[in-house]
Design an enzyme around this catalytic site. Structure first.
Site: not given
Ligand SMILES: Cc1ncc(COP(=O)(O)O)c(C=O)c1O
Length: 320
Positions: A54, A305
């Protein structure tokens, strides 16, 4: 979004993020779990600054604000990883952040946001958090750093696609988790621009399948209730920009049960010594489950992720 745009974004991020490693899984237990001949290349974005991908989109977003916008500060909503990334980006770039998180957010994530100097507010759930964000935005004129929508987010995740294919040019398919779809939108765009024959498959939990429901409806839709252990994938709705990119570039969507996420967390711990949160195990869960036969014999990229989870919660989850 062109390759030149993504390359320019990467130049902007240079020195601010880590080039995360790609790790090939091997060994007899891995072979036994997969269909014959499948090769697995994990993209270890959990080693990224702030613990997830992110930060790529958050930094691009804040870097592209005007000096005045940066002075007024930023705001966002997130179950955690994007909030941490936004808090970090704001602190690195001389801005300030207000973040709204659902009250169920892991305490370690709340603490990390505060350590980066963000003002954290907890809302009863993710729907209420989005409503509160709009109030803050209207009252304070802060720039919204969206968790999953818009070109800046996708440029950030596009850099991840570019990087992965440079590290592993012979990838034949990649599997990525989907929450709101910002990761899949940018990553799939980059991959299709560089290597159109590489299949891109998105994964959602059954309890937060906004992109799947949107694909069925042919337009971005919301879901009434988010019910999954993969809180980071719990976007309550899809939005047009990321939805359109996912429609164009994500070849297939599959869904997994929470029990499959837990099994994949155990697999990553035992076979790769990786302690990951449920969202980051989704791509592995899909490869071990619904995609096992489909991807037999292929060279498959599996996105890990991110992870921001305290040890106690992790232990409880994998203990089942
Ligand atoms: C670890 C992790 N994986 C995957 C995702 C999904 O990303 P997106 O919401 O862009 O689809 C998130 C979103 O927060 C995340 O934190």
């Amino acid at each position: 979004m062109t390759l030149d745009d993504i390359r320019a974004a990467r130049r902007q991020l240079a020195g601010r993020i880590i080039t995360t490693p790609v790790h090939e899984l091997d060994g007899p237990m891995v072979e036994a779990a997969l269909a014959p001949g499948t090769r697995v290349l994990l993209k270890l974005e959990l080693l990224q600054r702030t613990g997830s991908f992110k930060v790529r989109g958050a930094l691009i977003n804040v870097l592209r604000l005007t000096p005045d916008e940066r002075r007024r500060g930023v705001c966002t909503v997130s179950a955690g990883n994007h909030a941490i990334a936004t808090a970090y980006a704001a602190s690195c770039l001389g801005s300030s952040a207000r973040v709204v998180m659902p009250a169920s957010a892991n305490p370690l994530r709340v603490a990390r946001c505060r350590l980066y100097g963000a003002e954290v507010e907890l809302a009863p759930d993710i729907h209420a958090a989005f409503r509160r964000l709009e109030e803050i935005r209207a009252a304070e004129g802060r720039a919204l750093i969206h968790p999953f929508e818009g070109p800046e987010v996708a440029l950030g995740t596009g850099t991840l696609g570019l990087e992965w294919l440079e590290q592993a040019p012979d990838l034949e398919a990649v599997i990525v988790p989907i929450g709101g779809g910002g990761l899949a939108a940018g990553l799939s765009t980059a991959i299709k621009l560089l290597k159109p024959g590489c299949e891109v498959i998105g994964v959602e939990p059954f309890g937060a399948d906004t992109m799947y429901q949107s694909r069925v409806a042919g337009r971005p839709v919301g879901i009434e209730r988010v019910a999954t252990i993969a809180d980071s994938l719990g976007a309550p709705f899809a939005l047009p920009w990321s939805f359109a990119r996912c429609q164009a570039h994500v070849d297939a969507l599959v869904r997994v049960e929470d029990a499959e996420l837990v099994a994949a967390m155990r697999f990553l711990m035992e076979q790769a010594r990786l302690a990951v949160e449920p969202a980051a195990a989704a791509a592995t869960a899909a490869l071990l489950g619904p995609l096992r036969a489909r991807l037999a014999g292929r060279r498959v990229g599996v996105m890990v992720s991110g992870t921001n989870l305290d040890a106690g919660s992790y232990a409880r989850l994998i203990a089942g």
